[in-house]
Design a protein around this motif. Structure first.
Motif, PDB file in Angstrom:
ATOM      1  N   TYR A   1       0.834  -1.205   0.000  1.00 56.33           N
ATOM      2  CA  TYR A   1       0.000   0.000   0.000  1.00 56.33           C
ATOM      3  C   TYR A   1       0.867   1.252   0.000  1.00 56.33           C
ATOM      4  CZ  TYR A   1      -3.191   3.551   2.003  1.00 56.33           C
ATOM      5  OH  TYR A   1      -3.920   4.680   2.245  1.00 56.33           O
TER       6      TYR A   1
ATOM      7  N   GLU B   1      -3.286   5.242  -3.045  1.00 58.12           N
ATOM      8  CA  GLU B   1      -4.441   6.103  -2.775  1.00 58.12           C
ATOM      9  C   GLU B   1      -4.058   7.565  -2.936  1.00 58.12           C
ATOM     10  OE1 GLU B   1      -8.064   6.176   0.432  1.00 58.12           O
ATOM     11  OE2 GLU B   1      -6.154   5.324   1.050  1.00 58.12           O
TER      12      GLU B   1
ATOM     13  N   LEU C   1      -6.761   4.177  -6.186  1.00 58.17           N
ATOM     14  CA  LEU C   1      -7.901   4.675  -5.430  1.00 58.17           C
ATOM     15  C   LEU C   1      -7.867   6.199  -5.344  1.00 58.17           C
ATOM     16  CD1 LEU C   1      -7.714   2.204  -2.396  1.00 58.17           C
ATOM     17  CD2 LEU C   1      -8.636   1.804  -4.681  1.00 58.17           C
TER      18      LEU C   1
ATOM     19  N   GLY D   1     -11.631   4.599  -0.837  1.00 61.03           N
ATOM     20  CA  GLY D   1     -10.802   3.496  -0.371  1.00 61.03           C
ATOM     21  C   GLY D   1     -11.240   3.031   1.002  1.00 61.03           C
TER      22      GLY D   1
END
Length: 315
Positions: free
Chosen positions: A35, A103, A127, A282
């Motif tokens: 991530y 993100e 995202l 998200g």
């Protein structure tokens, strides 16, 4: 949302001597997903996905980008350097294939991975992701603060550090912090305000990740805005990894037109567009996102088994 205890930081030294830091959330024995947080936020923000990842069986590896948190600053960094850093991290962790999720400001980073290391990705999740800031179509409909930051990135990049330091100082002071947060909420779409009100602790966890991102100073965030504001070094049309774009129609941080254009540019990209939702799709769609990671992992495993069987020769 109750206050959650953050896990310890992990650090690996890269070939150029820099330290790269990350945090582990979710299920430690689950399918891996790397991530990349937004701008500016450290890997501590991965805690927002801890419960969803744990329930789904996803090992959620949340990274400090260069100059953020505990990762060393990289002079002259380019977006095209990121696949090399993540390759080193995945090799260190013994992970061959994995999903990657970026993100907001992490979106360009996950697209860089989809471009630079497609053979390692089961899925790239973009995202509420930012587009190439040097393109005029990216800035249309964007809220004034973000437009000003992009203007600085293109016209006066040396001033970005001052802008980021001012933001950090505002958030470090309790009195100024409340005013700053309220101003941001006032500018946010109703959907994002509703999420903030319904999830006590969300603002505090986000603030913690922001302050941690500038623990070394504002140079990492300032550099990142510069990177976004100039050509990325690769074309979206060159991406061949499987890409999903998740976006809310009411996003003012990163307008929906960016998601639509990114999907047009990337061959085979799949769009997940949510009417009436804002920048935090998200978080609001975390459970669904984890299921997509699992499906991609299962399909990849089945494909690997099929290839192995096809190549097996009995003697």
């Amino acid at each position: 949302m109750a206050t959650m205890k953050q896990p310890p930081v992990n650090i690996v030294q890269l070939n150029d001597g820099r330290n790269l830091a990350w945090y582990e959330y979710g299920d430690p024995a689950g399918l891996p997903c790397i991530y990349i947080t937004g701008t500016p936020a450290s890997g501590l923000l991965g805690i927002l996905y801890d419960e969803a990842a744990k329930q789904a069986g996803v090992r959620f590896i949340s990274v400090d980008k260069p100059g953020y948190g505990h990762s060393d600053f990289m002079p002259g960094r380019r977006l095209t350097d990121w696949p090399r850093d993540i390759t080193a991290l995945a090799d260190h962790l013994g992970i061959d294939r994995f999903a990657a999720m970026g993100e907001s400001g992490g979106g360009p980073h996950v697209l860089a991975l989809a471009w630079g290391m497609p053979e390692r990705l089961t899925l790239a999740l973009d995202l509420s992701g930012m587009g190439p800031g040097h393109e005029e179509w990216v800035r249309k409909g964007m809220k004034p603060l973000n437009r000003r930051l992009f203007w600085l990135a293109q016209k006066a990049p040396w001033l970005l550090r001052f802008a980021m330091r001012h933001m950090a100082n505002s958030l470090a002071d309790p009195k100024r912090r409340e005013k700053w947060i309220q101003k941001q909420l006032d500018a946010a779409p109703e959907a994002d305000r509703a999420v903030s009100e319904s999830a006590p602790g969300l603002t505090e966890l986000t603030l913690e990740a922001f302050l941690d991102s500038v623990r070394q100073g504002p140079q990492g965030a300032a550099q990142e805005m510069q990177i976004f504001g100039r050509p990325w070094g690769f074309s979206l049309s060159d991406i061949r990894a499987p890409v999903q774009v998740w976006h809310g129609t009411e996003d003012v941080n990163v307008p929906i037109a960016i998601a639509e254009r990114v999907c047009q540019e990337i061959q085979g990209a799949k769009a997940f567009i949510f009417e009436g939702e804002g920048h935090v799709v998200g978080y609001t769609r975390a459970g669904e996102i984890m299921q997509e990671i699992l499906k991609a992992g299962a399909a990849d495993s089945a494909d690997t088994t099929k290839k192995s069987t096809a190549n097996h020769v009995l003697i």
